[in-house]
Design an enzyme around this catalytic site. Structure first.
Site, PDB file in Angstrom:
ATOM      1  CB  SER A   7      -1.013  -0.189   1.131  1.00 32.04           C
ATOM      2  OG  SER A   7      -1.948   1.015   1.079  1.00 32.04           O
TER       3      SER A   7
ATOM      4  CG  HIS B 104      -4.146  -1.298  -2.161  1.00 28.96           C
ATOM      5  ND1 HIS B 104      -4.786  -2.145  -1.350  1.00 28.96           N
ATOM      6  CD2 HIS B 104      -3.477  -0.442  -1.631  1.00 28.96           C
ATOM      7  CE1 HIS B 104      -4.412  -1.776  -0.117  1.00 28.96           C
ATOM      8  NE2 HIS B 104      -4.067  -0.465  -0.160  1.00 28.96           N
TER       9      HIS B 104
END
EC number: 3.4.21.92
Length: 198
Positions: A101, A126
């Protein structure tokens, strides 16, 4: 059972006797920083503050950021990224486990040519998440902001990796996990390091 932060001897210049300091403070003095937990406001502010201090102390020396983190706050990650690219000191980023992330965003933010992953690291990108609830107008407003930030993050990933914006956007639609080799091929890191001397 937690053992706490280990203490190590460290002698300041001009002192005859070494003092016992915690390991992290000792490594900070060697310009080594850690992003090894969820990236929240407190950790982001500490990292930014230490980078600014080390840069003011000596702009010609590099800073090393070791990363083993599941990610965290988007705004915190963008803040750390901006600080790394604001200072004059070269910032080397090293993934030593997982950079997921926003931690992968920070990893990609290191100086080009100085973004490393250890051989068995995992890197994941993501899209940012929002968690708004309440009145529809508040949810809508936050959704628009999350989409704006998503576009900004995708644009930066594209610039840092050399991937097209379309590919980055497609890959961010789901959790995109990569090995160190795949992350190198993708452009998130520049080298796979097998020893400290690299």
């Amino acid at each position: 059972m937690p053992i706490g932060v280990p203490k190590v001897p460290y002698r300041l210049a001009g002192n005859e006797v070494a003092e016992w300091v915690d390991l992290y403070n000792r490594l900070y003095r060697e310009r080594v920083l850690f992003l090894c937990q969820d990236l929240d406001d407190e950790l982001a502010n500490q990292l930014i503050g230490i980078m600014l201090y080390l840069n003011a102390e000596d702009k010609s020396k590099g800073i090393y950021v070791y990363i083993n983190s599941p990610g965290g706050s988007v705004t915190c990650g963008v803040g750390v990224f901006d600080a790394m690219n604001y200072i004059k000191s070269d910032v080397t980023t090293i993934c030593v486990g997982t950079a997921a992330s926003m931690a992968s965003f920070v990893l990609a933010g290191g100086r080009k040519g100085k973004r490393l992953a250890l051989p068995h690291s995992r890197i994941m990108i993501h899209q940012p998440e929002g968690g708004s609830q309440g009145q529809a107008s508040v949810v809508l407003s936050e959704s628009e902001e999350v989409l704006r930030i998503r576009d900004e993050v995708a644009q930066i990933y594209s610039e840092r990796t050399g991937q097209t914006l379309e590919r980055i956007s497609r890959d961010m639609n789901r959790d995109q996990f990569m090995s160190a080799r795949e992350a190198k091929d993708y452009g998130l890191v520049d080298q796979i390091a097998s020893s400290v001397s690299q």
